[in-house]
Motif scaffolding. Structure first.
Motif, PDB file in Angstrom:
ATOM      1  N   ALA A  23       0.836  -1.205   0.000  1.00 12.15           N
ATOM      2  CA  ALA A  23       0.000   0.000   0.000  1.00 12.15           C
ATOM      3  C   ALA A  23       0.868   1.251   0.000  1.00 12.15           C
ATOM      4  N   SER A  59      -5.299  -1.847   4.676  1.00 10.17           N
ATOM      5  CA  SER A  59      -4.137  -1.058   4.245  1.00 10.17           C
ATOM      6  C   SER A  59      -4.536   0.365   3.870  1.00 10.17           C
ATOM      7  N   GLU A  60      -5.859   0.619   3.721  1.00 11.12           N
ATOM      8  CA  GLU A  60      -6.342   1.923   3.285  1.00 11.12           C
ATOM      9  C   GLU A  60      -6.971   2.758   4.411  1.00 11.12           C
ATOM     10  N   ARG A  82      -3.661   0.303  -6.259  1.00  9.09           N
ATOM     11  CA  ARG A  82      -3.395  -0.240  -4.929  1.00  9.09           C
ATOM     12  C   ARG A  82      -4.207  -1.508  -4.649  1.00  9.09           C
ATOM     13  N   SER A 119      -6.948   8.246  -2.900  1.00 14.35           N
ATOM     14  CA  SER A 119      -5.607   8.174  -2.324  1.00 14.35           C
ATOM     15  C   SER A 119      -5.731   7.925  -0.825  1.00 14.35           C
ATOM     16  N   SER A 132       2.371   1.852  -3.557  1.00 14.74           N
ATOM     17  CA  SER A 132       1.405   1.896  -4.652  1.00 14.74           C
ATOM     18  C   SER A 132       0.780   3.279  -4.788  1.00 14.74           C
ATOM     19  N   THR A 133       0.103   3.485  -5.927  1.00 14.94           N
ATOM     20  CA  THR A 133      -0.734   4.666  -6.109  1.00 14.94           C
ATOM     21  C   THR A 133      -2.198   4.252  -6.000  1.00 14.94           C
ATOM     22  N   VAL A 185      -2.266  -4.960  -3.632  1.00 16.21           N
ATOM     23  CA  VAL A 185      -2.410  -5.556  -2.301  1.00 16.21           C
ATOM     24  C   VAL A 185      -3.064  -6.931  -2.411  1.00 16.21           C
TER      25      VAL A 185
END
Length: 514
Positions: free
Chosen positions: A121, A435-436, A129, A503, A124-125, A133
């Motif tokens: 994560a 992860s976000e 992402r 993002s 990545s963009t 992941v």
């Protein structure tokens, strides 16, 4: 998406392959190691679940340790522990040595399951992402596939006879082959860069920018660097200001913590690792026989790989929320189908079928000839009462094959439906979502805490599953899992946010209140 970025994500998530391989291997190993060490239900459950117990410890500390020394260094240690675990497991001379060796592997995969999605994560963009992941989950299911395939061939060679493989050593080879991917993982990790977001939090800005340029090129790297620096501006991330558990409980993080915990608990409490870790045993319960049970594991893992690829295709198109909701509904239906199929089963041995059983002492079963059982628990208890636990455990596949009348196709459809629905929803999407959800400052620690809870549930499910089958029976056990999934669907329907295409900084602004 650059090929370099894809390769980095694949290498980092190879720890997931090793987790899947270890989980898949043990389902076949216990068919041999269980009888050899004469393990009871709780001991069998502990051998299978002990890595998850150790993983809980690793999950608590690995996130914080990686915040201090970096994701890459901890992952290298992880790979080394995997290799040590494989060797010691293969040479285990006792029940105690076997579970201790597996706990070493548990420390490895506990850390890997936290750090791989975190690292991916962070490199990545927003637009790729989800896919990247999800490679973690793809590697897990590829590990399952490789394990079931390996088990099938080891078992096939063993039963065909020969002087090399025996019931006493074939399980050691099943465990020992894990050393090969573990060493490969260890070597490849030296070639990946450090996490650029982690480098920025350590004020190693030039080094971080070099990593971004190497992955994305000058123009895109500049945009990413500015976005990350902007999000870190004003946030104290120095080592001396440690993130503590109470920080996750503050009102601003309450919503994302609740979402993370609900998804983290639901992923395991619906019984996925009971099915994966005990796949061979579950298929034996349908009366298809030991050989077919090993072969069915390959089918199960193939379905897992296919639907994980479906998830990777859809996750950045459909979004996280639709996949989770559709998948969880499918999980509930599939588990209830399994429960119904097992509920209809009957069990009966005749003198003729008993005479076809080729193990020593089979004639003791004559006392139960022609008796019809509607309960798998009663049937197994009677078999164990005359044969003993060790003999029954070693020959349960053959006995159930002779005695069981069941719609095995219905149960197989239910199990494969469960696996398919899990593979495109709770399996990969949970790690993407975790992860976000959390801000940069809290991400490593927060994922570690939720992964700890996730692993605790997994450990409990694996530990008590053999006991549940022996005391509740197949039908009630699967009904409980299905009912939990049904409730979980409605909870997620109410609280799940959508993070697709945003993002990490946008998600923080929307979901974390100030």
């Amino acid at each position: 998406m650059s090929k370099k970025l894809l390769l980095i994500a694949f290498v980092v998530s190879l720890g997931g392959f090793l987790f899947g391989f270890d989980a898949g291997i043990i389902s076949g190993v216990m068919s041999y190691a269980g009888p050899e060490f004469n393990l009871n239900d709780i001991q069998s459950g502990w051998v299978v679940s002990s890595p998850s117990f150790a993983a809980m410890i690793a999950m608590i500390f690995s996130g914080r340790l990686s915040d201090i020394v970096g994701r890459k260094k901890i992952l290298i240690v992880v790979a080394f522990l995997y290799a040590v675990s494989a060797l010691l497991s293969a040479y285990a001379t006792s029940y105690e040595m076997l579970y201790i060796a597996r706990m070493i592997g548990g420390l490895a995969f506990g850390a890997a399951l936290v750090l791989a999605p975190t690292y991916i994560a962070e490199i990545s963009t927003a637009e790729n992402r989800g896919k990247l992941v999800s490679i973690q989950q793809l590697n897990i299911v590829l590990g399952f596939f490789a394990a079931f395939l390996s088990n099938y061939y080891f078992n096939k060679i063993n039963i065909e006879g020969g002087s090399f493989f025996t019931d006493q050593n074939v399980w050691r080879w099943m465990l020992g082959v894990e050393l090969i991917p573990a060493l490969l993982y260890f070597i490849l990790l030296f070639f990946i860069p450090k996490s650029p977001r982690w480098l920025f939090t350590k004020n190693r800005n030039d080094e971080a920018k070099q990593v971004l340029v190497g992955v994305y090129g000058e123009e895109k790297a500049s945009i990413e660097a500015n976005t990350i620096l902007s999000s870190l501006k004003g946030a104290t991330t120095k080592l001396e200001e440690k993130v503590k558990l109470k920080d996750l409980l503050k009102p601003s993080l309450r919503f994302v913590l609740i979402v993370g915990l609900v998804v983290g608990v639901l992923q395991q409490i619906t019984g996925i690792n009971a099915v994966y870790f005990y796949a061979t045993s579950i298929f034996k319960q349908t009366g298809i026989g030991t050989n077919a049970a090993f072969a069915s594991g390959i089918l199960l893992s193939t379905i897992t790989v296919i639907f994980t690829l479906v998830a990777m295709y859809l996750i950045d198109r459909m979004g996280r929320r639709p996949l989770l909701l559709v998948g969880t509904a499918g999980i509930a239906i599939s588990l209830l189908v399994c429960a119904y199929g097992f509920k209809q089963a009957t069990y009966q041995l005749t003198l003729e079928t008993i005479s076809e059983l080729k193990f020593e002492g089979a004639n003791k079963l004559n006392a139960f000839a022609d008796k019809v059982y509607n309960s798998d628990v009663d049937f197994k208890n009677d078999m164990i009462s005359v044969l003993g636990n060790k003999v029954y455990s070693k020959n349960d596949g053959a006995i159930l094959e002779m005695a069981t009348t069941i719609n095995a196709t219905l149960v197989l459809i239910g199990v494969l439906g469960f696996i398919a629905c899990f593979a495109f929803s709770l399996g990969p999407v949970m790690w993407v979502l975790l992860s976000e959800l959390f801000p940069n400052k809290y991400r490593g620690f927060a994922i570690g805490v939720i992964a700890f809870v996730n692993s605790f549930i997994s450990w409990m499910v694996q530990l008590i599953f053999p006991w549940e089958l022996s005391n509740f029976g197949n039908a009630l056990t699967f009904f409980i899992f299905g009912a939990i999934a049904f409730i979980g669907f409605f909870v997620m329907l109410k609280i799940l946010p959508e993070t697709k295409g945003k993002s990490l900084e946008q998600i923080e602004n929307e979901l974390v209140t100030n």
